[in-house]
Design an enzyme around this catalytic site. Structure first.
Site, PDB file in Angstrom:
ATOM      1  N   ASP A  83       0.862  -1.195   0.000  1.00  0.00           N
ATOM      2  CA  ASP A  83       0.000   0.000   0.000  1.00  0.00           C
ATOM      3  C   ASP A  83       0.892   1.238   0.000  1.00  0.00           C
ATOM      4  O   ASP A  83       2.026   1.193   0.479  1.00  0.00           O
ATOM      5  CB  ASP A  83      -0.835   0.050   1.285  1.00  0.00           C
TER       6      ASP A  83
ATOM      7  N   ARG B  58      -0.905  -0.746  -8.692  1.00  0.00           N
ATOM      8  CA  ARG B  58      -2.307  -0.374  -8.432  1.00  0.00           C
ATOM      9  C   ARG B  58      -2.342   1.152  -8.488  1.00  0.00           C
ATOM     10  O   ARG B  58      -1.556   1.816  -7.816  1.00  0.00           O
ATOM     11  CB  ARG B  58      -2.740  -0.839  -7.048  1.00  0.00           C
TER      12      ARG B  58
ATOM     13  N   LYS C   2      -6.245   7.424  -6.545  1.00  0.00           N
ATOM     14  CA  LYS C   2      -6.132   8.891  -6.529  1.00  0.00           C
ATOM     15  C   LYS C   2      -5.278   9.362  -5.354  1.00  0.00           C
ATOM     16  O   LYS C   2      -4.543  10.338  -5.472  1.00  0.00           O
ATOM     17  CB  LYS C   2      -7.522   9.518  -6.454  1.00  0.00           C
ATOM     18  N   GLY C   3      -5.384   8.695  -4.186  1.00  0.00           N
ATOM     19  CA  GLY C   3      -4.625   9.106  -3.001  1.00  0.00           C
ATOM     20  C   GLY C   3      -5.559   9.568  -1.906  1.00  0.00           C
ATOM     21  O   GLY C   3      -6.505  10.305  -2.169  1.00  0.00           O
ATOM     22  N   ALA C   4      -5.276   9.133  -0.658  1.00  0.00           N
ATOM     23  CA  ALA C   4      -6.245   9.332   0.429  1.00  0.00           C
ATOM     24  C   ALA C   4      -5.748  10.215   1.567  1.00  0.00           C
ATOM     25  O   ALA C   4      -6.493  10.440   2.506  1.00  0.00           O
ATOM     26  CB  ALA C   4      -6.629   7.962   0.991  1.00  0.00           C
TER      27      ALA C   4
ATOM     28  N   THR D 204     -10.537   2.572  -8.350  1.00  0.00           N
ATOM     29  CA  THR D 204     -11.368   3.777  -8.265  1.00  0.00           C
ATOM     30  C   THR D 204     -12.844   3.402  -8.272  1.00  0.00           C
ATOM     31  O   THR D 204     -13.213   2.349  -8.812  1.00  0.00           O
ATOM     32  CB  THR D 204     -11.067   4.745  -9.436  1.00  0.00           C
ATOM     33  N   HIS D 205     -13.655   4.294  -7.668  1.00  0.00           N
ATOM     34  CA  HIS D 205     -15.109   4.127  -7.756  1.00  0.00           C
ATOM     35  C   HIS D 205     -15.690   5.182  -8.676  1.00  0.00           C
ATOM     36  O   HIS D 205     -16.909   5.366  -8.729  1.00  0.00           O
ATOM     37  CB  HIS D 205     -15.754   4.277  -6.372  1.00  0.00           C
TER      38      HIS D 205
HETATM   39  P1  FDA Z   1     -13.526   9.889  -5.834  1.00  0.00           P
HETATM   40  O1  FDA Z   1     -13.044  10.189  -4.443  1.00  0.00           O
HETATM   41  O2  FDA Z   1     -13.553  10.978  -6.830  1.00  0.00           O
HETATM   42  O3  FDA Z   1     -14.947   9.215  -5.718  1.00  0.00           O
HETATM   43  C1  FDA Z   1     -15.719   8.886  -6.856  1.00  0.00           C
HETATM   44  C2  FDA Z   1     -17.077   8.388  -6.381  1.00  0.00           C
HETATM   45  O4  FDA Z   1     -16.902   7.148  -5.679  1.00  0.00           O
HETATM   46  C3  FDA Z   1     -17.771   9.294  -5.362  1.00  0.00           C
HETATM   47  O5  FDA Z   1     -18.516  10.291  -5.973  1.00  0.00           O
HETATM   48  C4  FDA Z   1     -18.634   8.308  -4.599  1.00  0.00           C
HETATM   49  O6  FDA Z   1     -19.789   8.000  -5.348  1.00  0.00           O
HETATM   50  C5  FDA Z   1     -17.781   7.062  -4.569  1.00  0.00           C
HETATM   51  N1  FDA Z   1     -16.968   6.981  -3.326  1.00  0.00           N
HETATM   52  C6  FDA Z   1     -15.643   7.199  -3.206  1.00  0.00           C
HETATM   53  N2  FDA Z   1     -15.227   7.008  -1.927  1.00  0.00           N
HETATM   54  C7  FDA Z   1     -16.337   6.672  -1.228  1.00  0.00           C
HETATM   55  C8  FDA Z   1     -16.585   6.358   0.146  1.00  0.00           C
HETATM   56  N3  FDA Z   1     -15.611   6.359   1.034  1.00  0.00           N
HETATM   57  N4  FDA Z   1     -17.858   6.069   0.515  1.00  0.00           N
HETATM   58  C9  FDA Z   1     -18.861   6.054  -0.395  1.00  0.00           C
HETATM   59  N5  FDA Z   1     -18.688   6.355  -1.710  1.00  0.00           N
HETATM   60  C10 FDA Z   1     -17.456   6.660  -2.120  1.00  0.00           C
HETATM   61  N6  FDA Z   1      -5.187   5.349  -1.125  1.00  0.00           N
HETATM   62  C11 FDA Z   1      -3.900   5.543  -0.734  1.00  0.00           C
HETATM   63  O7  FDA Z   1      -3.507   6.687  -0.461  1.00  0.00           O
HETATM   64  N7  FDA Z   1      -3.047   4.468  -0.654  1.00  0.00           N
HETATM   65  C12 FDA Z   1      -3.414   3.204  -0.965  1.00  0.00           C
HETATM   66  O8  FDA Z   1      -2.611   2.273  -0.897  1.00  0.00           O
HETATM   67  C13 FDA Z   1      -4.781   2.998  -1.374  1.00  0.00           C
HETATM   68  N8  FDA Z   1      -5.243   1.749  -1.711  1.00  0.00           N
HETATM   69  C14 FDA Z   1      -6.497   1.609  -2.262  1.00  0.00           C
HETATM   70  C15 FDA Z   1      -6.914   0.368  -2.743  1.00  0.00           C
HETATM   71  C16 FDA Z   1      -8.125   0.251  -3.405  1.00  0.00           C
HETATM   72  C17 FDA Z   1      -8.541  -1.079  -3.959  1.00  0.00           C
HETATM   73  C18 FDA Z   1      -8.967   1.402  -3.578  1.00  0.00           C
HETATM   74  C19 FDA Z   1     -10.260   1.321  -4.314  1.00  0.00           C
HETATM   75  C20 FDA Z   1      -8.568   2.614  -3.056  1.00  0.00           C
HETATM   76  C21 FDA Z   1      -7.360   2.731  -2.383  1.00  0.00           C
HETATM   77  N9  FDA Z   1      -6.951   3.952  -1.857  1.00  0.00           N
HETATM   78  C22 FDA Z   1      -5.636   4.108  -1.445  1.00  0.00           C
HETATM   79  C23 FDA Z   1      -7.927   5.081  -1.711  1.00  0.00           C
HETATM   80  C24 FDA Z   1      -7.893   5.996  -2.924  1.00  0.00           C
HETATM   81  O9  FDA Z   1      -6.685   6.700  -2.956  1.00  0.00           O
HETATM   82  C25 FDA Z   1      -9.064   7.008  -2.882  1.00  0.00           C
HETATM   83  O10 FDA Z   1      -8.941   7.800  -1.728  1.00  0.00           O
HETATM   84  C26 FDA Z   1     -10.448   6.366  -2.896  1.00  0.00           C
HETATM   85  O11 FDA Z   1     -10.485   5.263  -3.738  1.00  0.00           O
HETATM   86  C27 FDA Z   1     -11.512   7.385  -3.384  1.00  0.00           C
HETATM   87  O12 FDA Z   1     -11.205   7.813  -4.671  1.00  0.00           O
HETATM   88  P2  FDA Z   1     -12.028   7.394  -6.007  1.00  0.00           P
HETATM   89  O13 FDA Z   1     -11.009   7.036  -7.030  1.00  0.00           O
HETATM   90  O14 FDA Z   1     -13.021   6.378  -5.708  1.00  0.00           O
HETATM   91  O15 FDA Z   1     -12.655   8.753  -6.524  1.00  0.00           O
END
Ligand code: FDA
Length: 311
Positions: free
Chosen positions: A130, A182, A185-187, A224-225
């Protein structure tokens, strides 16, 4: 503003102590965390596998404080790899290097990772590193490239984050190395010196990096979602004639289950990241920060419980 506040709270241990004893928060956590024990998480994986979804198990726990804790995390992961094998589940694992002692010593972390990766190799499976906050990006990628990937080229991969300016260059490096990435976007809460502050730029960089990895990378995980990005990925794959077994979509446990099942029904590969363990608080807070609307759910439940108790 709210996102920043939630990310700040995610790093406060005293708040965790309070939240851990709160029934509503625990109930809410169960939506995103598969349980506090390995057995519960493995049952969740079994249910996902039955729907045609693979998994990556994450034993929640971030920085450890001493060597004994780091070695215990390593042993927990080795046991988990054995349990996945014993139960014949379709799952790999995701590991944070800080949980393996990175903050204590690089050599300790590498020695524990070698033990975990030896077991992964024995079981012909895969360990994803991760990606944590930007304080760790350089060290994680250096240890991966110089120490872990050369020894276990088919058993270990990395995560790259499209909010970081450096990621386009890291994607090119990963393509040269032919290692598995993988893409997320980043959390974490990051300063504008290292990460794009605007979501539109994070999304645009995601699409650029995703297309590079789909075309030239080694079995990328598109984590991503974001429905718009998923639509772009499908269209790009169709136009560039990239078969659906050359990449996989990945989502988080409890997030967009409808979309997970829809993609499987359409013939795409889907892996769900399944976190479990007692240290669920920072993980939960990062999920809340991504979608503060989830706070309304918690607030609504607190009101219901309080009113219920008064009656
Ligand atoms: P975005 O945040 O733009 O969301 C798009 C849409 O998805 C939203 O409008 C909503 O509908 C839905 N959604 C997203 N998050 C949601 C939530 N929490 N609850 C409900 N709906 C939600 N990050 C990191 O820094 N290091 C890592 O190693 C990982 N590993 C990882 C593994 C996997 C399998 C995933 C899917 C994600 C990660 N992440 C991560 C988290 C990632 O960086 C990011 O913060 C989240 O996936 C949210 O970004 P989206 O790409 O979904 O887009």
């Amino acid at each position: 503003m709210l996102r920043n506040a939630l990310l700040y709270l995610s790093a406060q241990p005293t708040v965790f102590k309070f939240v851990r004893n709160n029934g509503v928060a625990k109930k809410f956590a169960r939506r995103f965390v598969a349980g506090e024990t390995a057995e519960e998480a493995l049952d969740a994986v079994k249910a996902l596998n039955a729907k045609g979804i693979t998994a990556s198990l994450d034993l929640l726990g971030e920085s450890v404080h001493n060597e004994a804790e780091a070695r215990a995390s390593g042993r927990d992961y080795i046991r988990l790899l054995d349990q996945i094998r014993q139960r014949n589940l379709d799952a790999n694992v995701s590991v944070k290097l800080t949980a393996m002692g990175l903050d204590i010593s690089e050599e300790l972390c590498i020695s524990i990772m070698h033990e975990v990766l030896d077991r992964a190799r024995q079981h012909h499976t895969f360990v994803r590193l991760d990606m944590e906050s930007s304080e760790y990006t350089e060290r994680t990628l250096r240890l991966f490239e110089q120490r872990l990937y050369p020894a276990y080229p088919v058993n270990v991969g990395i995560v790259l984050l499209s909010y970081l300016y450096r990621t386009a260059a890291d994607v090119e490096r990963a393509i040269q190395l032919k290692c598995r990435v993988r893409l997320c976007k980043g959390a974490y809460k990051e300063p504008a010196t290292v990460a794009y502050p605007e979501k539109a730029n994070v999304d645009a960089n995601y699409v650029r990096c995703m297309q590079e990895l789909m075309q030239h990378g080694n079995y990328p995980g598109l984590a991503t979602h974001d429905e718009t990005i998923i639509r772009v990925a499908k269209k790009f794959a169709a136009e560039a004639k990239i078969p659906s077994d050359r990449y996989e979509f990945q989502m988080l446990y409890g997030v967009r289950r409808d979309l997970q099942e829809q993609l499987v029904a359409e013939g795409y590969r889907m892996r769900v990241y399944v976190p479990f363990g007692t240290q669920w608080y920072p993980y939960l807070m990062r999920r809340l920060a991504e979608r503060p609307a989830n706070l309304a759910f918690i607030a609504g439940n607190i009101v219901k419980e309080t009113v219920g108790r008064r009656r």
